[in-house]
Scaffold this motif. Structure first.
Motif, PDB file in Angstrom:
ATOM      1  N   SER A   1       0.849  -1.334   0.016  1.00 47.75           N
ATOM      2  CA  SER A   1       0.071   0.057  -0.061  1.00 47.75           C
ATOM      3  C   SER A   1       0.933   1.411   0.026  1.00 47.75           C
ATOM      4  N   VAL A   2       1.895   0.894   0.761  1.00 49.55           N
ATOM      5  CA  VAL A   2       2.779   2.413   0.774  1.00 49.55           C
ATOM      6  C   VAL A   2       3.624   2.594  -0.533  1.00 49.55           C
ATOM      7  N   LEU A   3       4.036   1.498  -1.279  1.00 49.67           N
ATOM      8  CA  LEU A   3       4.572   1.500  -2.339  1.00 49.67           C
ATOM      9  C   LEU A   3       3.509   2.067  -3.524  1.00 49.67           C
ATOM     10  N   LYS A   4       2.175   1.743  -3.564  1.00 44.91           N
ATOM     11  CA  LYS A   4       1.311   2.225  -4.373  1.00 44.91           C
ATOM     12  C   LYS A   4       1.094   3.530  -4.148  1.00 44.91           C
ATOM     13  N   ILE A   5       1.032   4.154  -2.929  1.00 43.08           N
ATOM     14  CA  ILE A   5       0.824   5.610  -2.838  1.00 43.08           C
ATOM     15  C   ILE A   5       2.137   6.400  -3.003  1.00 43.08           C
ATOM     16  N   GLU A   6       3.172   5.873  -2.884  1.00 42.89           N
ATOM     17  CA  GLU A   6       4.413   6.462  -3.150  1.00 42.89           C
ATOM     18  C   GLU A   6       4.592   6.692  -4.640  1.00 42.89           C
ATOM     19  N   LYS A   7       4.061   5.656  -5.397  1.00 45.99           N
ATOM     20  CA  LYS A   7       4.272   5.509  -6.899  1.00 45.99           C
ATOM     21  C   LYS A   7       3.407   6.649  -7.570  1.00 45.99           C
ATOM     22  N   LEU A   8       2.309   6.916  -6.828  1.00 51.21           N
ATOM     23  CA  LEU A   8       1.288   7.712  -7.630  1.00 51.21           C
ATOM     24  C   LEU A   8       1.841   9.156  -6.985  1.00 51.21           C
ATOM     25  N   LEU A   9       2.342   9.312  -5.910  1.00 54.41           N
ATOM     26  CA  LEU A   9       2.811  10.723  -5.880  1.00 54.41           C
ATOM     27  C   LEU A   9       3.997  11.089  -6.625  1.00 54.41           C
ATOM     28  N   ILE A  10       4.842  10.051  -6.601  1.00 46.42           N
ATOM     29  CA  ILE A  10       6.055  10.309  -7.703  1.00 46.42           C
ATOM     30  C   ILE A  10       5.654  10.744  -9.086  1.00 46.42           C
ATOM     31  N   LYS A  11       4.429   9.807  -9.664  1.00 46.35           N
ATOM     32  CA  LYS A  11       4.118  10.009 -10.843  1.00 46.35           C
ATOM     33  C   LYS A  11       3.437  11.515 -11.029  1.00 46.35           C
ATOM     34  N   GLU A  12       2.760  12.158 -10.007  1.00 42.91           N
ATOM     35  CA  GLU A  12       2.295  13.465  -9.989  1.00 42.91           C
ATOM     36  C   GLU A  12       3.200  14.395  -9.439  1.00 42.91           C
ATOM     37  N   LYS A  13       4.571  14.178  -9.546  1.00 44.92           N
ATOM     38  CA  LYS A  13       5.662  15.022  -9.232  1.00 44.92           C
ATOM     39  C   LYS A  13       5.578  15.673  -7.690  1.00 44.92           C
ATOM     40  N   LEU A  14       5.181  14.863  -6.858  1.00 46.84           N
ATOM     41  CA  LEU A  14       5.046  15.084  -5.360  1.00 46.84           C
ATOM     42  C   LEU A  14       5.903  14.344  -4.636  1.00 46.84           C
ATOM     43  N   ALA A  15       6.976  13.895  -5.036  1.00 45.87           N
ATOM     44  CA  ALA A  15       8.110  13.135  -4.151  1.00 45.87           C
ATOM     45  C   ALA A  15       8.320  13.727  -2.919  1.00 45.87           C
TER      46      ALA A  15
END
Length: 190
Positions: free
Chosen positions: A104-118
């Motif tokens: 779950s953490v990885l899924k949310i992290e990937k989405l935030l990175i994709k949205e340029k919110l790393a």
């Protein structure tokens, strides 16, 4: 706007909150001026969509603390469905997950990175540091009645497990108090 804090390290979590405040300040939002609403948790997850596009009566932005939703499958799926809207919302959402499952953490992290919110991801996991101190050695020294060796070992353990080295200055003070207490001097101001 979404910030994601995950992990259990208290010091890192506090640092993450300070970083969030600084980040909001840099984009012109005062953390103190945000209107805080009730925390969203498993019990009241149905309130989450109410805060996606709404503001307060006077146009203030809201601060919504979302906690512990990734541990149950039904709440996790509900969060995944609304995640895109949360990111696009003008309100500030802090997703705070202490014990979230790794996928779950990885899924949310990937989405935030994709949205340029790393920069909005805060990994606060505790790091396992191998300690070279054996506390049972202290017990052995006490059993052998080796006072000097036991005191040295205690100081090592205390400094290793203590929060900071400033506590080292307290060690002799604590020893003085202990010795005075044993001697019956109750009027010691320390």
């Amino acid at each position: 706007m979404l910030y994601f804090i995950h992990g259990t390290d208290f010091k890192k979590r506090e640092l993450a909150r300070k970083t969030i405040k600084a980040s909001l300040k840099s984009i012109g939002i005062k953390f103190e001026s945000l209107l805080k609403v009730e925390n969203i948790a498993k019990e009241n997850i149905s309130l989450l969509p109410n805060y996606l596009g709404s503001g307060s009566l006077f146009g203030e932005k809201l601060l919504i603390q979302v906690e512990d939703l990734l541990s149950r499958e039904d709440t996790r799926e509900f969060l995944y469905e609304n995640l895109k809207n949360i990111i696009e919302s003008e309100n500030v959402f802090i997703l705070d997950e202490s014990f979230a499952p790794a996928p779950s953490v990885l899924k949310i992290e990937k989405l935030l990175i994709k949205e340029k919110l790393a920069n909005n991801i805060f990994n606060c996991k505790e790091e396992n540091v191998a300690k070279d101190i054996e506390p049972f050695y202290l017990c052995d020294l006490i059993e052998k009645r080796d006072k000097r060796g036991a005191w040295r070992e205690f100081q090592k353990i205390y400094l290793e497990w203590g929060d900071d080295e400033a506590d080292a200055a307290e060690l002799p003070h604590l020893a003085d108090q202990r010795c005075l207490h044993r001697s019956g001097a109750d009027d010691y101001d320390g």
